[in-house]
Design a protein around this motif. Structure first.
Motif, PDB file in Angstrom:
ATOM      1  N   GLY A   1      52.684  42.494  42.419  1.00  0.00           N
ATOM      2  CA  GLY A   1      53.687  41.561  41.937  1.00  0.00           C
ATOM      3  C   GLY A   1      53.708  41.470  40.433  1.00  0.00           C
ATOM      4  O   GLY A   1      54.680  41.035  39.844  1.00  0.00           O
ATOM      5  N   GLY A   2      52.644  41.890  39.779  1.00  0.00           N
ATOM      6  CA  GLY A   2      52.589  41.808  38.325  1.00  0.00           C
ATOM      7  C   GLY A   2      52.573  43.168  37.687  1.00  0.00           C
ATOM      8  O   GLY A   2      52.317  43.300  36.499  1.00  0.00           O
ATOM      9  N   GLY A   3      52.826  44.210  38.476  1.00  0.00           N
ATOM     10  CA  GLY A   3      52.878  45.554  37.929  1.00  0.00           C
ATOM     11  C   GLY A   3      51.526  46.211  37.829  1.00  0.00           C
ATOM     12  O   GLY A   3      51.415  47.295  37.287  1.00  0.00           O
TER      13      GLY A   3
ATOM     14  N   SER B   1      40.209  36.900  44.960  1.00  0.00           N
ATOM     15  CA  SER B   1      40.212  36.396  43.586  1.00  0.00           C
ATOM     16  C   SER B   1      39.546  37.427  42.683  1.00  0.00           C
ATOM     17  O   SER B   1      38.952  38.390  43.167  1.00  0.00           O
ATOM     18  N   LYS B   2      39.650  37.184  41.370  1.00  0.00           N
ATOM     19  CA  LYS B   2      39.083  38.132  40.412  1.00  0.00           C
ATOM     20  C   LYS B   2      37.751  37.653  39.853  1.00  0.00           C
ATOM     21  O   LYS B   2      37.197  38.280  38.950  1.00  0.00           O
ATOM     22  N   GLU B   3      37.252  36.549  40.385  1.00  0.00           N
ATOM     23  CA  GLU B   3      35.932  36.072  39.953  1.00  0.00           C
ATOM     24  C   GLU B   3      35.365  35.126  40.993  1.00  0.00           C
ATOM     25  O   GLU B   3      36.054  34.714  41.917  1.00  0.00           O
TER      26      GLU B   3
ATOM     27  N   SER C   1      52.465  35.043  47.801  1.00  0.00           N
ATOM     28  CA  SER C   1      52.551  36.291  47.055  1.00  0.00           C
ATOM     29  C   SER C   1      51.214  36.569  46.386  1.00  0.00           C
ATOM     30  O   SER C   1      50.351  35.697  46.280  1.00  0.00           O
ATOM     31  N   LEU C   2      51.066  37.816  45.927  1.00  0.00           N
ATOM     32  CA  LEU C   2      49.837  38.221  45.261  1.00  0.00           C
ATOM     33  C   LEU C   2      49.989  38.046  43.756  1.00  0.00           C
ATOM     34  O   LEU C   2      50.978  38.482  43.158  1.00  0.00           O
ATOM     35  N   GLY C   3      49.020  37.409  43.161  1.00  0.00           N
ATOM     36  CA  GLY C   3      48.997  37.239  41.717  1.00  0.00           C
ATOM     37  C   GLY C   3      47.564  37.304  41.250  1.00  0.00           C
ATOM     38  O   GLY C   3      46.839  38.234  41.561  1.00  0.00           O
TER      39      GLY C   3
ATOM     40  N   TYR D   1      41.344  42.826  42.643  1.00  0.00           N
ATOM     41  CA  TYR D   1      40.495  41.691  43.000  1.00  0.00           C
ATOM     42  C   TYR D   1      39.055  42.154  43.177  1.00  0.00           C
ATOM     43  O   TYR D   1      38.786  43.262  43.644  1.00  0.00           O
ATOM     44  N   THR D   2      38.129  41.282  42.826  1.00  0.00           N
ATOM     45  CA  THR D   2      36.703  41.625  42.891  1.00  0.00           C
ATOM     46  C   THR D   2      35.918  40.731  43.847  1.00  0.00           C
ATOM     47  O   THR D   2      34.729  40.980  44.076  1.00  0.00           O
ATOM     48  N   HIS D   3      36.561  39.680  44.380  1.00  0.00           N
ATOM     49  CA  HIS D   3      35.875  38.776  45.299  1.00  0.00           C
ATOM     50  C   HIS D   3      36.787  38.465  46.489  1.00  0.00           C
ATOM     51  O   HIS D   3      38.015  38.399  46.332  1.00  0.00           O
ATOM     52  N   CYS D   4      36.173  38.278  47.626  1.00  0.00           N
ATOM     53  CA  CYS D   4      36.945  37.970  48.834  1.00  0.00           C
ATOM     54  C   CYS D   4      36.165  36.985  49.696  1.00  0.00           C
ATOM     55  O   CYS D   4      35.037  37.273  50.116  1.00  0.00           O
TER      56      CYS D   4
END
Length: 762
Positions: free
Chosen positions: A580-582, A760-762, A702-704, A587-590
Motif C-alpha cells: 500500500g505504500g509502494g 509490525s515492524k518492531e 489495509s497494510l501500512g 514486517y519484522t514481528h508477528c
C-alpha cells in the motif's frame, strides 16, 4: 495356519560358491547334462492299477501299495551304466521309470542294487520335474532320498505329492502334472552336518563349502524372525531342521530359486554353480533369503488370502528385502541384481504406483498396473518408511497377521506409520524425487509428467491446471509438472507463485518445488498451507537454472483409500508485493493468537492407568510475538524466552511460517509453540506443546506500518486445518508419573473464537 504345508514345501535354489580345494579334493567331474533317454535299455514293462503291484529285475524293484494309483498305468523300467551326473559317487546303475502318475497317493518303495562296496552315507537320487509359474520354463533337480542297506540293495522311498490346493500361492514353481518320468541312481561318499536350523547332505568333496553356506542360511533365518517379526511353523515339530542338499540340476547350470510345494522342507543346491564366493556372495545371500521369505509368507498367511488385492504387499516386501539379505555395499537398485524384475530403473512403471495412488486397483484407467508391478513400485515407499523411522521392520509381521485376519494391508500399513499422512507422504516425495531413495535418475521423473508450461515472455503470466477426469487425484497420490524458464530478459522483480487448493481448501495438499540443475533435481521447498513462492526468477535464469519440477501431492484419503479429489494447481508470474505504500513487505514481528471453544481432552493418569475425558472452554493458543522477516510473500520467525523465579524456570520455544497471496488479501499460517514449567525444588515439570495450521485468513483493513489478518466467531473453525495440543505433567525424569492430555475436539459456536495475525515492524 497351514503349519503342515511348510514341512511339505520344497524350495530349490542355485548357489554360486568358490571352494578352494586341492586336486585330491575336487568335486566329481561331470558334464552336467540331462541323461534323458540317451542310451537307456528297456528292462521290463508292467501294468499297475488301483490294486497295487511291483516292477522288478535283478538290480531294481519298485513296489506300489494298493490304492496308490487311481487307474491302470503302464510302467516301463530302463537302465544303463552311467556316471555322467554323479561321477565317482554313483554306486548303482542309472534307472529310469516311465509312466508313473503324478497324483499317486501313498509312499512307493524302491530298491537299487549297488555295484561296489559302500563308504560313508548313501542316498538314492530321484529326479523331480518342476515348472516356473512366471516364465513357464521347466527344470529338473535330484532329490536325495535317505536309504537303508539290505542284502546288497539300497532301500528308499518316494513320497506322494501334497494336495495341489494347498500349494503356496506366491511360490515361483509348481509340480509338473500328468504322467512323469523318474530317473534314479544310488550314491555314496556323502556326509550329513547339522546346524541350528538346517541339516546339510552333501558329497564329502563339498565339505569346505558348508561353513559359508550354513552361516548365510542361519543369518537370513534370524533376520526374518528378529527383524521382520515373522515366524516358521517348522519349529513346533520334533524334527525342526530343514534339509539342504547339494545335488544336480542337469542342463540348468544357472537356475535361481524354485518353490515346488513338494518334499519335506528341503533346499536344493545346484552343485554345477560353484563359483567365486567373494564375487557372488551377495547373490547367494539374496537367493537363500528370498527362499526363506517365500516360506515365511506362506506360513503367516493362508493362501486364500493372497488375492490380487493383497499380494502386492508381498511383492513390495521381496523387492525391498534384497537390501536386508545382501551385505553388499554396491546394491543401489533392486533391479541391479534380480533379473526377474521387469520394471527397470528408466521405466515409468517403476515410479507409477506411488504417483497414481498407492491403493492397488484404485486407478483403473489407461496405464494401470497389475498387482505384481504395483508391488514392485511400492518398494520405494517401504524403503522410505524404514530408512526414515516412520515404520519399524518388525511391524511387517503385524501387517501379515492383519492380512490373515482379512484386513486390507494398505490400511493396516498406514495405520502403523509414525506420523500424519500430510507430513510423511509429501516428505516421501521430497526424498524420492531428490534421489535419496534408490537414487532414481531425474530423467525418469522429468520424462513422465502430467503438464508442462513455458515462460517465454512477459505475456506468460498464468497457467491453471484444473482437476478433470484425466488429472484427477486419487487418494494418496501425486502429479508432476515442469515449468520451463525461457525468458532471458525477465524482470528482476518477477517471481513465481504456486497455489494448490481443493474443495476443502488446501488442507492435506502440498506442492514440492525442485530446480533442475544439470539433470539434478534440487529441492527448493514446499508449503503445507497452499502457497509457495519462488523469488528472483531472473537470478535462476542467469545461474543456468532454466527448469523447475513440481510435485503436487494429495495426502487426503480414508480407508479403503478408493476415492479421489478435485484439485486445482495455479502457476502465476508476478512482481514484488506491495503493502500500500509502494514498499515490499518488511514486517519484522508477528503476534498470533487463536481462541476456540468447547475443547475436549483425552486424559491418561499414569498413576492409576485410567483414561478419561475432560472439558474446558475458550483457551488461548499462541499468544506470543514471533520475530522474523519476509522473503517474498513468506514470513518466517522464531520465539524464544526464559523466565526464572526462585526454583521455577519457565521456557518458551516456537516457530512460525505465514504465506500471503499475491494480492495480499489472504494469509496462511502455521506455528508451533512449546512451553515448559520446571520446579527444581521437587523436579515437577509441566510441558505444553501446540501445533496450529490455518488457511485463507482475510486481511482486516489495509497494510501500512502494521497489518492485521483476522477471522472471528463461528467462521473460525472453517479456516483451521489442524490444531494439536499436548499436555504432560509429572516428574521430569520419569515419564510414567503424572498425567498427559491430548486435544481430541473443539467447536467454534460458543462465542469469542478468533484467529488474529498482527504484523509490525518492531
Amino acid at each position: 495356519m497351514r503349519i503342515s504345508i511348510l514341512l511339505r514345501g520344497t524350495l530349490i535354489f542355485s548357489l554360486n560358491i568358490l571352494i578352494h580345494l586341492s586336486c585330491s579334493e575336487e568335486p566329481p567331474s561331470s558334464s552336467g547334462e540331462d541323461p534323458g533317454n540317451t542310451d537307456f535299455t528297456l528292462a521290463t514293462t508292467v501294468n499297475i492299477g488301483a490294486q497295487g503291484g511291483s516292477i522288478s529285475t535283478e538290480e531294481f524293484s519298485l513296489t506300489v501299495p494298493a490304492g496308490s494309483f487311481s487307474q491302470s498305468n503302464e510302467i516301463k523300467l530302463y537302465s544303463k551304466e552311467d556316471t555322467t551326473l554323479f561321477g565317482e559317487d554313483a554306486a548303482t546303475k542309472m534307472f529310469k521309470l516311465e509312466g508313473l502318475p503324478s497324483d499317486f497317493t501313498t509312499t512307493i518303495r524302491v530298491a537299487l542294487k549297488y555295484n561296489r562296496p559302500l563308504t560313508d552315507e548313501s542316498y538314492i537320487a530321484v529326479s523331480e520335474d518342476i515348472a516356473d509359474q512366471f516364465t513357464g520354463e521347466s527344470s529338473t533337480v535330484y532329490d536325495l532320498k535317505e536309504t537303508s542297506d539290505s542284502a546288497g540293495f539300497l532301500i528308499g522311498y518316494i513320497e506322494p505329492p501334497p494336495d495341489n490346493s494347498s500349494l503356496f500361492y506366491l511360490g515361483k514353481s509348481t509340480s509338473v502334472k500328468g504322467e512323469v518320468d523318474k530317473i534314479l541312481q544310488g550314491l555314496d561318499k556323502h556326509k550329513t552336518t547339522e546346524t541350528i536350523n538346517f541339516r546339510f547332505k552333501y558329497p564329502i568333496s563339498y565339505e569346505p563349502f558348508i561353513p559359508e553356506l550354513s552361516s548365510i542360511l542361519e543369518k537370513n533365518y534370524e533376520l526374518l524372525i528378529d527383524s521382520l517379526g515373522l515366524y516358521f511353523g517348522k519349529d513346533i515339530y520334533q524334527d525342526s531342521l530343514w534339509t539342504v542338499e547339494i545335488t544336480k540340476f542337469p542342463g540348468k547350470s544357472a537356475e535361481y530359486i524354485w518353490y515346488e510345494g513338494w518334499r519335506a522342507g528341503s533346499f536344493y543346491v545346484n552343485s554345477e554353480r560353484i563359483s567365486n564366493i567373494s564375487i557372488l556372495k551377495s547373490e547367494l545371500e539374496i537367493e537363500s533369503g528370498l527362499s526363506l521369505l517365500y516360506i515365511a509368507s506362506d506360513e503367516q498367511v493362508d493362501y486364500e488370502y493372497w488375492d490380487s488385492g493383497n499380494s502386492w504387499f508381498f511383492h513390495t516386501l521381496r523387492v525391498w528385502s534384497l537390501e536386508l539379505f545382501s551385505t553388499s555395499k554396491n546394491l543401489l537398485y533392486p533391479d541391479d541384481y534380480y533379473p526377474y524384475f521387469s520394471l527397470r530403473q528408466g521405466d515409468w512403471n517403476y515410479i507409477y504406483p506411488v504417483f497414481s495412488g498407492i491403493k492397488y486397483g484404485a486407478f483403473t484407467g489407461y496405464g494401470s498396473l497389475d498387482f505384481t508391478s504395483h508391488g514392485f513400485g511400492m518398494a520405494a515407499l517401504l524403503k522410505y518408511l524404514f530408512d526414515y523411522n516412520k515404520l519399524q521392520k518388525y511391524q511387517v509381521g503385524e501387517i501379515y497377521r492383519a492380512i490373515q485376519e482379512g484386513k486390507d494391508p494398505l490400511a493396516t500399513l498406514i495405520e502403523k506409520i509414525n506420523g500424519l499422512k500430510a507430513d510423511w507422504w509429501p516428505d516421501f516425495f521430497k526424498h524420492y524425487v531428490g534421489g535419496g531413495i534408490y537414487n532414481i535418475s531425474s530423467s525418469v521423473f522429468t520424462n513422465n509428467i502430467y503438464g508442462e508450461w513455458s515462460i517465454n515472455n512477459d505475456d506468460d503470466t498464468l497457467r491453471v491446471y484444473d482437476s478433470d477426469e484425466e488429472l484427477r487425484y486419487a487418494d494418496l497420490s501425486a502429479k508432476s509438472f515442469i515449468i520451463n524458464l525461457n525468458h532471458s530478459t525477465i524482470d528482476e522483480s518477477k517471481k513465481l507463485q504456486i497455489t494448490i487448493e481443493g474443495d476443502g481448501g488446501s488442507a492435506g495438499l502440498s506442492t514440492l518445488v525442485f530446480s533442475n540443475n544439470n539433470s539434478t533435481l534440487e529441492y527448493l521447498g514446499q508449503t503445507n498451507t497452499g502457497i509457495i513462492e519462488i523469488s528472483d526468477l531472473k537470478g535462476f535464469y542467469d545461474s543456468g537454472i532454466r527448469q523447475f519440477f513440481l510435485v503436487a501431492v494429495n495426502s487426503l484419503g480414508i480407508p479403503p483409500y478408493e476415492d479421489h479429489s478435485d484439485i486445482k494447481l495455479t502457476l502465476k508470474v508476478g512482481g514484488k508485493p506491495d503493502n500500500g505504500g509502494g514498499n515490499e513487505l518488511d514486517y519484522t514481528h508477528c503476534w498470533v493468537i487463536v481462541t476456540v471453544g468447547d475443547e475436549t481432552y483425552e486424559v491418561t493418569d499414569f498413576g492409576t492407568g485410567n483414561t478419561y475425558e475432560s472439558y474446558t472452554c475458550c483457551q488461548d493458543f499462541g499468544d506470543v510475538t514471533y520475530e522474523g522477516s519476509f522473503s517474498g510473500n513468506t514470513f518466517t520467525g522464531n520465539y524464544s524466552n526464559t523466565i526464572e523465579s526462585g526454583t521455577i524456570t519457565r521456557t518458551w520455544e516456537g516457530t512460525i511460517t505465514i504465506d500471503i497471496d499475491g494480492a495480499l488479501e489472504f494469509a496462511n499460517v502455521s506455528f508451533t509453540l512449546n512451553f515448559t514449567h520446571y520446579d527444581s525444588n521437587n523436579s515437577q515439570e509441566t510441558k505444553i506443546d501446540e501445533k496450529f495450521i490455518a488457511a485463507n485468513i482475510p486481511l482486516n483493513g489495509s497494510l501500512g506500518t502494521t497489518g492485521t489478518y483476522a477471522v472471528e466467531g463461528n467462521q473460525t473453525c472453517d479456516h483451521i486445518l489442524s490444531l494439536e495440543v499436548y499436555h504432560k505433567s509429572g516428574l521430569a525424569n520419569d515419564p510414567n508419573t503424572g498425567s498427559e492430555e491430548n486435544l481430541k475436539s473443539f467447536d467454534c459456536d460458543v462465542g469469542g473464537e478468533r484467529i488474529t495475525i498482527f504484523f509490525s515492524k518492531e
